[in-house]
Design an enzyme around this catalytic site. Structure first.
Site, short mmCIF file in Angstrom:
data_model
loop_
_atom_site.label_atom_id
_atom_site.label_comp_id
_atom_site.label_asym_id
_atom_site.label_seq_id
_atom_site.Cartn_x
_atom_site.Cartn_y
_atom_site.Cartn_z
N GLU A 96 0.86 -1.19 0.00
CA GLU A 96 0.00 0.00 0.00
C GLU A 96 0.89 1.24 0.00
OE1 GLU A 96 -2.63 -0.20 3.36
OE2 GLU A 96 -3.54 -2.08 2.66
N GLU A 139 9.76 -7.82 -3.62
CA GLU A 139 9.86 -9.06 -2.84
C GLU A 139 10.84 -8.89 -1.68
OE1 GLU A 139 8.42 -12.31 -3.46
OE2 GLU A 139 7.05 -11.20 -4.75
N SER A 176 16.82 -5.02 -0.77
CA SER A 176 18.10 -5.59 -0.28
C SER A 176 18.30 -5.27 1.20
CB SER A 176 19.27 -5.03 -1.10
OG SER A 176 19.30 -5.63 -2.37
C1 FAD Z 1 7.47 -3.26 -10.38
C2 FAD Z 1 6.97 -3.61 -9.04
C3 FAD Z 1 6.13 -4.71 -8.88
C4 FAD Z 1 5.62 -5.02 -7.62
N1 FAD Z 1 4.73 -6.05 -7.48
C5 FAD Z 1 4.06 -6.21 -6.30
C6 FAD Z 1 2.97 -7.10 -6.20
O1 FAD Z 1 2.62 -7.79 -7.15
N2 FAD Z 1 2.28 -7.17 -5.04
C7 FAD Z 1 2.63 -6.40 -3.94
O2 FAD Z 1 1.97 -6.49 -2.91
N3 FAD Z 1 3.70 -5.56 -4.01
C8 FAD Z 1 4.40 -5.43 -5.16
N4 FAD Z 1 5.46 -4.54 -5.25
C9 FAD Z 1 5.81 -3.75 -4.08
C10 FAD Z 1 7.22 -4.02 -3.54
O3 FAD Z 1 7.25 -5.23 -2.87
C11 FAD Z 1 7.60 -2.82 -2.66
O4 FAD Z 1 7.88 -1.75 -3.53
C12 FAD Z 1 8.79 -3.11 -1.78
O5 FAD Z 1 8.43 -4.01 -0.77
C13 FAD Z 1 9.35 -1.84 -1.12
O6 FAD Z 1 8.34 -1.07 -0.54
P1 FAD Z 1 8.28 0.50 -0.83
O7 FAD Z 1 8.33 0.69 -2.31
O8 FAD Z 1 7.11 1.07 -0.12
O9 FAD Z 1 9.60 1.08 -0.25
P2 FAD Z 1 9.89 1.53 1.32
O10 FAD Z 1 9.45 0.43 2.23
O11 FAD Z 1 9.28 2.88 1.49
O12 FAD Z 1 11.43 1.62 1.31
C14 FAD Z 1 12.16 2.74 0.83
C15 FAD Z 1 13.63 2.54 1.14
O13 FAD Z 1 13.83 2.49 2.57
C16 FAD Z 1 14.50 1.28 2.90
N5 FAD Z 1 14.02 0.80 4.20
C17 FAD Z 1 12.74 0.69 4.65
N6 FAD Z 1 12.70 0.18 5.88
C18 FAD Z 1 13.99 -0.07 6.24
C19 FAD Z 1 14.61 -0.59 7.39
N7 FAD Z 1 13.91 -1.01 8.45
N8 FAD Z 1 15.97 -0.68 7.42
C20 FAD Z 1 16.70 -0.27 6.35
N9 FAD Z 1 16.17 0.23 5.21
C21 FAD Z 1 14.83 0.33 5.17
C22 FAD Z 1 14.15 0.31 1.79
O14 FAD Z 1 15.08 -0.77 1.71
C23 FAD Z 1 14.18 1.22 0.58
O15 FAD Z 1 15.50 1.39 0.14
C24 FAD Z 1 6.00 -4.25 -6.50
C25 FAD Z 1 6.86 -3.15 -6.67
C26 FAD Z 1 7.32 -2.81 -7.91
C27 FAD Z 1 8.17 -1.58 -8.06
#
Ligand code: FAD
Length: 411
Positions: free
Chosen positions: A131, A391, A394
């Site tokens: 979300e 997924e 890193s």
């Molecule tokens: C092309 C694409 C396809 C996708 N497909 C799906 C899907 O089919 N279904 C679904 O549900 N989701 C899907 N996703 C979502 C994807 O899993 C998320 O984008 C991902 O989990 C990261 O979440 P975020 O983008 O909100 O980044 P954030 O969680 O906001 O992270 C931003 C940055 O902060 C870092 N960060 C956050 N928390 C920490 C921590 N505790 N310690 C260190 N660093 C941290 C992260 O590593 C990242 O570098 C998809 C995303 C993309 C871009």
């Protein structure tokens, strides 16, 4: 129980060669076109369905390969062809795995085949967890599921983002919170059947890579689904919530067990994603190797320079190391070995970072050509970038590994 072997058996080799043929003859030649179009390559999904590559049976067969390497081999070959098209073909399995992992036998029998449709009428499915305010932090989901006892229906409201196949899928699996006070333990997964009123596609994202794979927001506005669409069933959910409430009230018993079960599921699926990244890395490495042997500068092929040859040596070494990690984790999952050091996360972390690094090296080896769309490595580089993000980023993989090896609540 299968003994570990790095020597794929004749069945695995046959599947690998068959998939490689499909990737070389059908996927790779279409890759640039669908990347430019940024549309789901329905004709290619259909072709995959016709030959038996896009079907529940095919993935189930690979999944139940006792050595565990059936899925990684399949993923590597398809994504060697092209990652955007590869994800369009395997994106449905994300939703299928959610049903297989959480559903009753009846739910699996009903929904899993529908997700794929038939070769004459292919369908895709979407898994909607992320979300706008809940990406890495899945415990922060706001999508609510409220039970309407009188009608035996669940009412869902919320906005999902980044859903692969979101809005174009027939079947959507939606993760929602039933009891927000319980965080991740208060969540459940629901199947939203085709054409359910209230579910619609929001923004479709224009992306940096894997552009043939559709990624969109999914708006869930007063969506009503029958009680039997709750994966696992109400009785099981009520028991789980009761245990979680007990723990929240102070009793700690069972807490570690619940956490480990969830972690084991994630750990088991991560190597498959790592294998996709390896497919991209191997493809870029092969292009770079061929190019380095034929491109002549200063009167000799550029690979005659140790600087270029060593780059290729490192690329190949890292790809093979990543594959070993992926195969180890897949074998551990298939033989129920505990992931004591988060080996699944290790494999996804290393393979994702390797793909990003190898594809950037490949671009460098191709010089100016590497920077153009005349050659595939710039697309491969763009595609690889998602493998350190989705997924579990890193950083999140490192978090999981560091907690596993230290036993500490590292944040
Ligand atoms: C092309 C694409 C396809 C996708 N497909 C799906 C899907 O089919 N279904 C679904 O549900 N989701 C899907 N996703 C979502 C994807 O899993 C998320 O984008 C991902 O989990 C990261 O979440 P975020 O983008 O909100 O980044 P954030 O969680 O906001 O992270 C931003 C940055 O902060 C870092 N960060 C956050 N928390 C920490 C921590 N505790 N310690 C260190 N660093 C941290 C992260 O590593 C990242 O570098 C998809 C995303 C993309 C871009």
């Amino acid at each position: 129980m299968s003994t570990f072997s790095l020597d794929p058996g004749p069945d695995q080799i046959a599947v690998r060669d068959w998939l490689h043929g499909f990737a070389a003859d059908v996927i790779r030649p279409a890759a640039a076109e669908w990347d430019e179009r940024e549309e789901t390559p329905w004709p290619i999904i259909q072709e995959a369905a016709k030959v038996g590559i896009y079907s529940l049976d095919f993935y189930a067969q690979q999944y139940f390969d006792p050595s565990g390497v059936g899925i990684p081999i399949a993923m590597e070959e398809l994504f060697w062809g092209d990652a955007g098209i590869g994800l369009s073909i395997v994106g449905t399995t994300l939703a299928a795995v959610a049903v297989l992992a959480n559903g009753t036998e009846e739910q699996i029998g009903t929904w899993a085949p529908q997700m794929f449709g038939t070769p004459d009428d292919v369908k895709v499915a979407a898994f909607c967890s992320s979300e706008p305010d809940a990406g890495s932090d899945v415990s922060a989901l706001r999508t609510r599921a409220v039970y309407d006892e009188a009608k035996d229906e669940w009412v869902l409201n919320g906005t999902k983002t980044w859903a692969t196949n979101g809005g174009i899928a027939d079947v959507h699996v939606v993760v929602a919170t039933v009891d927000p006070a319980l965080g991740a333990r208060g969540q459940a997964s629901f199947v939203v059947p085709p054409n359910t009123p209230g579910l619609s596609q929001g923004q479709k994202f224009k992306k940096h890579g894997i552009r043939a794979s559709h990624t969109a927001e999914v708006v869930i506005d007063g969506v009503r689904v029958p009680g039997h669409c709750l994966l696992g069933g109400k009785e099981k959910l009520d028991e789980r919530l009761a245990r979680a409430r007990e723990r929240a009230a102070g009793g700690a018993s069972g807490s570690a067990k619940g956490k480990n079960a969830a972690m084991a599921t994630f750990e088991a699926s991560r190597p498959a994603v790592g294998a996709q990244a390896i497919g991209i890395a191997r493809a870029a490495y092969e292009v770079a190797l061929d190019y380095a042997k034929t491109r002549v500068q200063f009167g000799r092929p550029i690979i005659d320079n140790q600087g270029v040859a060593f780059q290729l040596a490192d690329m190949k070494t890292r790809i093979d190391a990543a594959r070993l990690l992926v195969w180890r984790a897949s074998w551990m999952a298939a033989t129920n070995k505990p992931f004591t050091s988060a080996e699944g996360s290790m494999s996804k972390l290393y393979a994702g970072e390797t793909a990003k690094w190898v594809t950037s090296q490949a671009m460098q080896i191709l010089g100016g050509n590497g920077f153009t769309r005349e050659y595939p490595v710039e697309r491969m580089h763009r595609d690889s970038a998602i493998y350190t993000i989705f997924e579990g980023t890193s950083e999140i993989q490192r978090l999981v590994i560091s907690r596993a090896i230290s036993g500490m609540p590292i944040r």
